[in-house]
Design an enzyme around this catalytic site. Structure first.
Site, PDB file in Angstrom:
ATOM      1  N   HIS A  37      33.135  50.430  27.279  1.00  0.00           N
ATOM      2  CA  HIS A  37      34.494  50.557  26.734  1.00  0.00           C
ATOM      3  C   HIS A  37      35.200  49.218  26.909  1.00  0.00           C
ATOM      4  CE1 HIS A  37      34.995  51.169  31.045  1.00  0.00           C
ATOM      5  NE2 HIS A  37      36.196  50.635  30.880  1.00  0.00           N
ATOM      6  N   HIS A 120      37.173  42.764  27.370  1.00  0.00           N
ATOM      7  CA  HIS A 120      35.735  42.614  27.566  1.00  0.00           C
ATOM      8  C   HIS A 120      35.082  43.984  27.670  1.00  0.00           C
ATOM      9  CE1 HIS A 120      37.317  43.241  31.619  1.00  0.00           C
ATOM     10  NE2 HIS A 120      36.113  43.725  31.913  1.00  0.00           N
TER      11      HIS A 120
END
Length: 198
Positions: A37, A120
């Site tokens: 995620h 990220h």
């Protein structure tokens, strides 16, 4: 007491491509692809009443779908490496959505996030990897091919794992369609469907 954060899910095809990077890094604990995620706002441990307030506040977000570009690889380190990740381009619509959620959480009297936002996808936690191990792994994957997808929703996730890395549960899902009229969710695979609240 749920441990909460908001994020963007990674579609299954993108997750599959990222999962091909697993392995070859000594001392790493690899994240399962279904738990990939992009965190928007880490919230932390809250009581059920605050969790409901957070979920209600997030329901007021009105934004268009977000174009996501995963552009390369990197590592977080503080003297010693602690994670390797896939770098997400900090496009203005992504950063603005994160900033809006940060302001919402502060209005709910939660502590501000002190670190600069770096979007990220965490691929592995470095339990005992050395700087040399990580540098070698990054060099071996220097030909990373850019990945793109459209995020049509963001989610409120919970985790009861104090170490990080999942498993995560989708508590609420919020469509990104500006007016919320279409009701369409993104095709996002690999995570459980939204649960009943807490």
């Amino acid at each position: 007491m749920p441990r909460l954060f908001t994020g963007l899910e990674i579609p299954s095809q993108t997750g599959l491509m990222l999962s091909l990077l697993r392995g070859g890094l000594r001392g790493a604990r690899w994240i399962d692809p279904e738990n990939y995620h992009i965190t928007l706002r880490f919230i932390g441990d809250v009581d059920d009443r605050m969790a409901d307030e957070i979920a209600d506040a997030l329901d007021r977000v009105r934004r268009a779908p977000v174009q996501v570009r995963i552009t390369g690889l990197g590592a977080f380190a503080n003297g010693k490496p602690h994670a390797v990740f896939a770098r997400v381009e900090p496009a203005s619509d992504l950063v603005e959505m994160q900033g809006e959620q940060e302001r919402m959480m502060q209005r709910l009297r939660l502590q501000p996030e002190r670190r600069k936002y770096v979007p990220h996808v965490t691929l592995a936690r470095c339990r005992s990897s050395s700087n040399e191990d990580v540098a070698r792994w990054l060099a071996e994957h220097g030909g990373f091919q850019e990945l793109t997808f459209t995020a049509n929703r963001f989610v409120l996730l919970s985790s009861k794992d104090s170490v990080g890395g999942g498993p995560y549960l989708v508590e609420e899902a919020y469509p990104l369609d500006q007016g919320r009229g279409s009701g369409g969710y993104a095709q996002v695979d690999g995570l459980v469907a939204p649960s009943d609240r807490w």
